[in-house]
Every structure is written in C-alpha cells, then in structure tokens.
Design an enzyme around this catalytic site. Structure first.
Site, PDB file in Angstrom:
ATOM      1  N   LYS A 154       0.691  -1.203  -0.100  1.00 25.10           N
ATOM      2  CA  LYS A 154      -0.110  -0.082  -0.225  1.00 25.10           C
ATOM      3  C   LYS A 154       0.936   1.116   0.095  1.00 25.10           C
ATOM      4  CE  LYS A 154      -3.929   2.130   2.706  1.00 25.10           C
ATOM      5  NZ  LYS A 154      -4.759   1.791   3.667  1.00 25.10           N
ATOM      6  N   SER A 203      -9.413   1.953   2.605  1.00 19.77           N
ATOM      7  CA  SER A 203      -8.618   2.591   1.913  1.00 19.77           C
ATOM      8  C   SER A 203      -7.577   2.025   1.261  1.00 19.77           C
ATOM      9  CB  SER A 203      -7.804   3.769   2.855  1.00 19.77           C
ATOM     10  OG  SER A 203      -6.749   3.112   3.781  1.00 19.77           O
ATOM     11  N   SER A 213     -10.331  -0.778   6.660  1.00 22.05           N
ATOM     12  CA  SER A 213      -9.490  -0.584   5.492  1.00 22.05           C
ATOM     13  C   SER A 213      -8.742  -1.770   4.898  1.00 22.05           C
ATOM     14  CB  SER A 213      -8.637   0.715   5.578  1.00 22.05           C
ATOM     15  OG  SER A 213      -9.158   1.715   6.023  1.00 22.05           O
TER      16      SER A 213
END
Length: 433
Positions: free
Chosen positions: A82, A152, A176
């Site tokens: 990420k 996210s 997330s």
C-alpha cells in the site's frame, strides 16, 4: 510483446506452487506482470509498478534457492505494498499530489521483514489519500468497474483479486483491510494492534493504525503472519471440532440481506460439519464502540494532518482542510471519554473470546456499493479495530448481484494464529479444498 497471463496455471494457489518448487520466482513474477498487463488498465490498482526491477530481484531469489535453499516458506513470493508504507526503490506518494515522486530513505519495517524472508516487491498499491481522507484512488472493483473496491487499501484488494499479486500489504484504521478484502473477494487479515511494526508507515490515527494484508487464501495470510513474527503457523487439525460464537454485534440491524445470509450460511456449514456454533450475548457498552472509534480516528487524524495544513492549503484536498478546521466538534473531553470507554471493554471482550476459537460475524454491511457513493461503511470493523482484536475475512460467498460478500472471524487479542487456523477451516467449507 504481451505475456501469456496464465502460463498453464491459474493465479489462485500461485504461492503454494512456488513453495512446492513447481514454479520459480521468476515465473511467478512473470505471471503477475502478465496479469498486470491484462487488467491494470481497467482496474488501476497500482500507483507504481516496476516489472524489470521485480524480475531482477526474482532471478536473484531463484539463484539463492539453488545455492543455499529457500529462506522460508515465502521465498520468492511476489507482493504489493500500500502506498502509505515506505519502500526505498519505489516511490511512496501517500495517495497525495503533494508527495508525487517521493522516495523514502529505507523500507518500512514490515516491508524489510518480508524482503529479508525472500519476498519480491512488485509495486505500490493505490490508496485513499493519507489512508483515510482526501483523494479517492481511481481503482475499480475487479468484479464490477462501477462498484468500489473499498477503501482505503483499495489497490491492495484489487491487486490480489485480479492475480496481479498473490499477497499485498494494507493498513486498517477503521475497516481498511477487511472491507476491501470482502468487496474484492479475497482473504484479508488485521492482526492484533501493535503486533506488526509501524515504522515507515504514514500514521493516520496512531492508536488505531494497524498493518494488515490480503492474500489469495487464508494459509498465505497465516504464512505472512508467521514471517512477520506473529507465531508459528499450524494447519487446522483434521477432525477437531471448533467452538464458534455467533456474534451479531449491536449493529446487526445495519446488515443487509446479503451479509445476513452470508453469516447464516457460514454458521450452518460450520454446524453441519460438526463444529459448535452458539449465539453470543451482547456485552454492555458495546453499542458505543463505533462512535468512540470514530471520535478517536478523526481526533487523531486532525493532529496527524496538522503539518500538511500548516504547509499551506494549496494542493490540499478540501476534505483535509475541513478535517483540520472544523474538527467535527471533537473536544478533548470527548477524546478522553472514548479512550476510557474502549479501554474498559477490551479486557471484557478478551475474557469472553478466550473460550472460543473465534467469533463469527459480518465483514461488511453488504455487497460493494457504487463508486459514486463512496468506499462503503466500516460498520462491522470499527469496533474490532478499537478493541485491538485480530480479524480475518474469509471469501467464498456472493450476494444477489453476484458480488463477493465475506464473513469475518474475530479472536481475542494476541490469538492471531488461532483465529487464522479457524479461518482456514471455514475457508475449506466455503470454497473447498
């Protein structure tokens, strides 16, 4: 020349074939590159992807395997990270125009541990800006481009779901990791808070932020946890009956029929296979957990974003400006009340969970929502993030629109490997061997 995306084998189980020596690291990376070339234009999972660098690293891992043997079970495994987690040889832009092209001086601790174990970095998965608020990534749900992949850790979930990476790191502050895993139809894990180092991670809300990961199956989640020092993985013991609590949470009225059906199906299959499933009575005060988590998340996020705001509003997303200036009316007294309320409930949940292998509950309210409506709600994630509990979402079921709907197992703090073992057993019931 466009690569053959399949190489004679499917993306699911890529890591297992790699571990058995049936494919090389170079072949595994070639497979991921082929999937990237085939799907990335439509899905847009990555903020950065370096095929040639990954191939060079994979060849080095293959040579090392021949000379000295593998470093561990994940030797040569391709993985994505990420884009709020630092990497030295790929940019970490935090989903923000302000950090376009930013290069970190060293890998984040979690990335370093994986690379030391022989894993091969593919690229940086796109994310909501600063892992929480601001710019949404262009990432589409791999099953329906009009739907959200969840945030996210949007790019991480989409990368695994499309076979562009068998495993991807994400982060969870509210939901997330679990939410995008469910929406994208992959296995996802949020460990006990504090079990995985956060050095080199953008901290959105430091008392909640947890490094998690998605993978093509639950065993790979567990093997990744083993590599990140969560404990030794032990496969589920054949014939052992699990004790599972069915925990609907105070937020069960918010579950849509798709999620209710998924939870009930999972409970039925567990019971039919000889596992004990019993309803869990509500713990007094639990109905406040989501509200308390929200107060802490936004209160701490405002502090984290203060430096960005102080550098000037130019180029700063309006949502970030509002987060700092308006502050949602969160007072120091409200923050203290939220910290204290959650603190009282953590040992209460641990005590109740200790008698079970895991509690079964919903992962999400329902199927992935249209992208125009946002990234979806973390209704069945916020409370467990606040309680610091390990959570695994198990794929295999779908809703009325044919989109994935995961179910969630939750365990007591520090019972990470126990809840993963239960998740692996449930996975066999939902998707087969």
């Amino acid at each position: 020349m466009k690569r053959n995306p399949d190489f004679g084998f499917q993306s699911q189980g890529l890591w297992a074939r790699l571990a058995r020596g049936e494919v090389s690291s170079e072949q595994a990376v070639e497979h991921c590159i082929a999937r990237y070339e085939d799907r990335e234009q439509d899905v847009q999972a990555f903020a950065a992807f370096d095929a040639e660098r990954a191939l060079g690293e994979a060849r080095a891992r293959d040579r090392e395997r021949e000379l000295r043997g593998p470093r561990g079970p994940l030797h040569g495994l391709p993985f994505a990270v990420k884009d709020v987690i630092d990497t030295v040889d790929l940019p970490t832009q935090r989903g923000s125009p302000r950090y376009e092209g930013r290069r970190a001086e060293q890998d984040a601790a979690c990335v370093r541990l994986l690379r030391q174990a022989g894993c091969v970095l593919l690229g940086k998965a796109d994310t909501v800006e600063f892992a929480g608020i601001g710019r949404d990534p262009p990432t589409a749900n791999p099953h329906d481009p009009k739907r959200t992949p969840g945030g996210s850790s949007a790019g991480s979930g989409a990368a695994v779901a499309t076979g562009m990476a068998p495993m991807a790191l994400g982060t969870q502050t509210g939901g997330s990791v679990i939410r995008p895993s469910s929406f994208c139809g992959v296995a996802g894990f949020k460990p006990t808070y504090g079990r995985v180092p956060v050095q080199g991670l953008w901290l959105h809300a430091p008392s909640l932020d947890t490094v998690g990961w998605m993978a093509e199956d639950v065993e790979l989640l567990a093997r990744t946890g083993e590599t990140l020092n969560l404990g030794e993985w032990q496969a589920p013991e054949a014939g052992r009956s699990l004790r599972i609590g069915l925990y609907r949470t105070p937020y069960w009225p918010d579950a849509e029929p798709a999620s209710r059906s998924a939870v009930e199906t999972a409970a039925d299959r567990l019971a039919a296979s000889g596992h004990g499933v019993e309803e869990v009575e509500e713990i007094p005060g639990a109905e406040n957990l989501n509200e308390w988590q929200d107060v802490i998340m936004h209160g701490e996020a405002r502090i984290s974003l203060m430096a960005e705001y102080g550098a000037g509003k130019q180029g700063l997303h309006e949502d970030i400006v509002e987060e700092v200036e308006v502050n949602r009316g969160i007072t120091p007294r409200a923050m203290a009340g939220a910290y204290d309320g959650i603190g009282v409930l953590r040992p209460a949940f641990d005590q109740r969970l200790a008698d079970y292998d895991a509690w079964l509950t919903a992962s999400v309210p329902g199927e992935a929502i249209p992208r125009r409506d946002g990234n979806g709600e973390a209704t069945f994630n916020r409370l467990f993030t606040a309680l610091q509990l390990p959570c695994v979402t198990v794929p295999g079921l779908t809703g009325p629109a044919g989109l994935p709907v995961g179910v969630q197992f939750v365990g007591a703090r520090f019972a990470d490997m126990r809840v993963l073992a239960a998740g692996a057993m449930l996975e066999k019931l939902l998707v087969g061997d």
